[in-house]
Scaffold this motif. Structure first.
Motif: not given
Ligand code: SF4
Ligand code: SF4
Length: 353
Positions: A210, A212, A215, A231-232, A234-235, A237
């Protein structure tokens, strides 16, 4: 040197003789008809490049047909452009008209040159990738159907207009320097399956994936948890761990960005900026997205000066005027309130506070 299959072959080996013979000695070029480029060399040699659109995902049958056409009219020389158009490289002017006729007969669409719109570059979408927030080929087909006159040259624009689509914000299609960018966005955090997660994913790798730091290890389940405000969406993870899917049929959708360009003609390259934060996924024809883009293109066509790209036009008139001319609503979503951002926190295209 021993030939290997490592790395690309030397492009010099694939150049048509007319290009080899006049390499670096081209005098000028012009566009005699939409879709046809004429390059004239110092020696007087001429090369016609006939450009046709392709849907990017093409069948083997279509590739064979394109190769047969190239064999017939241009000694087998054709190329795919970076926007996945096909260009037939014709060095014998007497073969130009028969080539155009056969392309018309076979319903290939000729165009994509000069002051108009060329094919939309796009990413994989639902057909192939695992993190898309929207489809790629679907919206591109719907948008291009509405704008086809700008491809064929029936309508012209003040300057080139490049449209691109990336189906998630990881943007393997790098749409951030396009006159109009269609960008898929997720709006909800990943759904964690802690029953499955410890069995199929490494927890430390998942936590480290992650960008940011959202997690955390979840001691209770042996899996992980997500601190939602960090969480932004982004995918990243999900790329590391299939037990954290991000796709959300109700909340995923499309954002529209405008004003970018790669060209350094007249002004420096520019990044695209947010115009519309969210439009719903509405397959199979994405009417909201099509209407929004046609609106921006038409307002640009009727207000920009000749040779002015979308970003240059907006720079001249100002973003306030862009929003009022296009009727696009300016919302709180245009302001970056993601608290982990540094340079852009509480900044919009208009102001910083
Ligand atoms: Fe972190 Fe997953 Fe959220 Fe992306 S989608 S910011 S990797 S938790
Ligand atoms: Fe996959 Fe994102 Fe690329 Fe689309 S833009 S193909 S979802 S990585």
């Amino acid at each position: 040197m021993c030939p290997t299959d490592i790395g690309p072959p030397d492009f010099h080996d694939m150049l048509p003789p007319v290009i080899k013979n006049n390499y670096g000695q081209w005098k000028y070029h012009e566009i005699p008809h939409p879709g046809v480029l004429l390059h004239v060399a110092e020696s007087g040699d001429k090369l016609y490049s006939v450009r046709v659109g392709s849907p990017r995902l093409v069948s083997i049958h279509q590739i064979r047909d394109l190769c047969d056409i190239a064999d017939k009219y241009c000694d087998g020389y054709l190329r795919f452009t970076s926007r996945h158009n096909v260009e037939f490289l014709v060095s014998d002017p007497t073969r130009l008209d028969p080539l155009l006729e056969e392309l018309h007969t076979k319903n290939y669409v000729i165009g994509g040159t000069g002051r108009g719109i060329t094919s939309i570059v796009h990413t994989q979408g639902w057909v192939h990738c695992h993190t898309p927030a929207t489809d790629a080929s679907g919206p591109v087909k719907a948008v291009m159907d509405a704008l086809i006159d700008y491809f064929t040259g029936n309508k012209t624009l003040p300057a080139h207009l490049r449209i691109s689509l990336a189906c998630c914000l990881n943007m393997c299609g790098a749409v951030h320097c396009s006159d109009i960018a269609i960008l898929g966005i997720h709006r909800t955090p990943p759904k964690i399956d802690n029953e499955r997660l410890p069995k199929i994913c490494e927890v430390p790798t998942t936590v480290a994936s992650c960008p940011t730091g959202a997690i955390r290890r979840d001691a209770e389940s042996g899996g992980v948890k997500v601190v939602e405000e960090r969480c932004m969406y982004c995918g990243n993870c999900y790329t590391m761990c299939p037990a954290m899917p991000l796709a959300d049929p109700e909340n995923d959708g499309i954002s529209i960005w405008v004003g970018g360009k790669v060209s350094n003609a007249r002004t420096a390259p520019m990044f695209s900026k947010l115009a519309i934060p969210y439009l719903p996924n509405n397959p199979p024809r994405w009417p909201e997205v099509v209407d929004a883009i046609v609106n921006i293109v038409e307002i640009y066509a009727s207000h920009a000066k000749k040779h002015e790209r979308v970003g240059e036009w907006i720079d001249r008139i100002g973003w306030e005027r862009f929003f009022s001319l296009t009727g696009i609503e300016f919302t709180d979503k245009h302001i970056d309130d993601f608290r982990l951002s540094v340079d852009t926190f509480r900044t919009s295209t208009h102001f910083k506070f």
